[in-house]
Design an enzyme around this catalytic site. Structure first.
Site, mmCIF file in Angstrom:
data_model
loop_
_atom_site.group_PDB
_atom_site.id
_atom_site.type_symbol
_atom_site.label_atom_id
_atom_site.label_comp_id
_atom_site.label_asym_id
_atom_site.label_seq_id
_atom_site.Cartn_x
_atom_site.Cartn_y
_atom_site.Cartn_z
ATOM 1 N N GLY A 225 92.013 28.746 63.349
ATOM 2 C CA GLY A 225 91.037 28.143 62.446
ATOM 3 C C GLY A 225 89.627 28.495 62.899
ATOM 4 N N GLY A 226 89.001 27.580 63.632
ATOM 5 C CA GLY A 226 87.595 27.708 64.045
ATOM 6 C C GLY A 226 87.207 29.079 64.568
ATOM 7 N N GLU B 296 102.005 24.126 64.930
ATOM 8 C CA GLU B 296 100.628 23.643 65.033
ATOM 9 C C GLU B 296 100.623 22.141 65.284
ATOM 10 O OE1 GLU B 296 97.556 26.371 63.138
ATOM 11 O OE2 GLU B 296 98.116 24.893 61.663
ATOM 12 N N SER C 289 93.323 25.138 68.280
ATOM 13 C CA SER C 289 92.274 25.388 69.278
ATOM 14 C C SER C 289 92.467 26.661 70.092
ATOM 15 C CB SER C 289 92.137 24.175 70.218
ATOM 16 O OG SER C 289 91.765 23.041 69.484
ATOM 17 N N ASN D 87 92.687 31.476 59.579
ATOM 18 C CA ASN D 87 92.632 30.559 58.434
ATOM 19 C C ASN D 87 91.196 30.061 58.319
ATOM 20 O OD1 ASN D 87 92.914 28.469 56.603
ATOM 21 N ND2 ASN D 87 94.101 27.137 57.973
ATOM 22 N N TRP D 88 90.477 30.601 57.344
ATOM 23 C CA TRP D 88 89.056 30.251 57.222
ATOM 24 C C TRP D 88 88.863 28.846 56.655
ATOM 25 C CZ3 TRP D 88 86.348 35.273 54.906
ATOM 26 C CH2 TRP D 88 86.311 36.251 55.906
ATOM 27 N N LYS D 89 89.929 28.250 56.148
ATOM 28 C CA LYS D 89 89.841 26.920 55.529
ATOM 29 C C LYS D 89 88.753 26.935 54.438
ATOM 30 C CE LYS D 89 91.750 24.935 59.708
ATOM 31 N NZ LYS D 89 91.834 23.843 60.654
ATOM 32 N N HIS E 72 100.330 23.488 55.742
ATOM 33 C CA HIS E 72 99.328 23.221 56.782
ATOM 34 C C HIS E 72 99.130 21.709 56.881
ATOM 35 C CE1 HIS E 72 95.553 22.983 58.928
ATOM 36 N NE2 HIS E 72 95.798 24.210 59.355
ATOM 37 N N GLY F 188 91.575 21.861 66.129
ATOM 38 C CA GLY F 188 90.134 21.591 66.080
ATOM 39 C C GLY F 188 89.636 20.684 67.186
#
Ligand code: PGA
Length: 260
Positions: free
Chosen positions: A237-238, A170, A216, A12-14, A100, A176
């Site tokens: 994510g990150g 999640e 994470s 998920n590049w957000k 999300h 994050g």
């Protein structure tokens, strides 16, 4: 040997990266880093919407599905800023993430999550629905919270349509932060989610559903989260913005059969 569904690794590049040129570089770099993998798991990316068609055209030799990060439950009309399921389908997007925690924090209700899921499955699109508690209390009330989130999200979703749904657990406190939930916590929550689903659908359908973990995940912690946590893949994510690391996680998931 336990039976597991094929893992799914979705990035998920957000709201990243900032430009199309950078998105294309990241996409190509992911493609390059995935070369030579023993393709076992499914791989997907949810980029910002304006980049999707360009990335499709760049395509590449590795099979990476494209997902949206969100979708409207309206079919069409006066809904400024919204993008419909049919619009996504018309550009061959496989489905959408729904619920999300960052969307929920921006005001998305359980009812809206349910309507989005209903709109997606009605159009034979796929759904990654996120659930997760903001904190853990000592009495285990977070289990009830997750149960209710799932029940509300799947209200009216038929047995035939549930196969299009993936659940992503999640926990908000783990997103994050560099500190994922522990493997045993994930394993326990997966079992609980399966029990909740078994209250709604036949066990044979529930066994095929994928329950991902997100929060994470990185190349260093992916193996125990799959092996001991028994997650059926990850929502990342990150680390999905780092092509090497993302590909590394995919390759770890490709070994999944060995973990079972
Ligand atoms: P993270 O994000 O991997 O950066 O923790 C996960 C998510 O929000 O889906």
């Amino acid at each position: 040997m336990r039976k597991h569904p094929r893992p799914l690794i979705i990035g998920n590049w957000k709201q990243n990266p900032a430009t199309l040129a950078r998105a294309e570089r990241l996409w190509l770099s992911i493609q390059k880093n995935l070369k030579g993998r023993r393709a076992f798991s499914d791989v997907a990316i949810a980029p910002p919407l304006p980049f999707i068609t360009e990335l499709q055209q760049l395509s590449g030799t590795q099979k990476v599905e494209l997902f949206s990060q969100d979708v409207s439950y309206h079919q069409e009309g006066a809904h400024t800023g919204e993008v419909s399921v049919d619009m996504l389908r018309s550009i061959k997007v496989r489905g959408s993430i729904v619920g999300h925690s960052e969307r929920r924090a921006a005001g998305e209700t359980d009812e809206a999550v349910n309507k989005k899921i209903s709109a997606l499955v009605a159009a034979k699109s796929n759904v990654i629905v996120c659930v997760g508690e903001s904190e853990r209390d000592t009495y285990g009330d977070y289990f009830t919270f997750i149960e209710q989130q799932i029940q509300k999200a799947l209200l009216g979703v038929s047995e035939a349509d549930i196969s299009r749904v993936v659940i992503a657990y999640e926990p908000i406190w783990a997103i994050g932060t560099d500190t994922p939930a522990g493997p045993l916590d994930i394993q326990e929550m997966k079992l609980f989610i399966q029990k909740v689903l078994a209250g709604l659908y036949p066990r044979a359908s529930v066994e095929k559903l994928r329950i991902l973990y997100g929060g994470s995940v990185n190349a260093n912690n992916a193996e125990p989260l799959l092996k001991e946590g028994e997650a059926d893949g990850f929502l990342i994510g990150g680390a999905s913005l780092d092509a090497k690391q993302f590909a590394e996680i995919v390759k770890i998931a490709d070994q999944y059969e060995k973990f079972s």
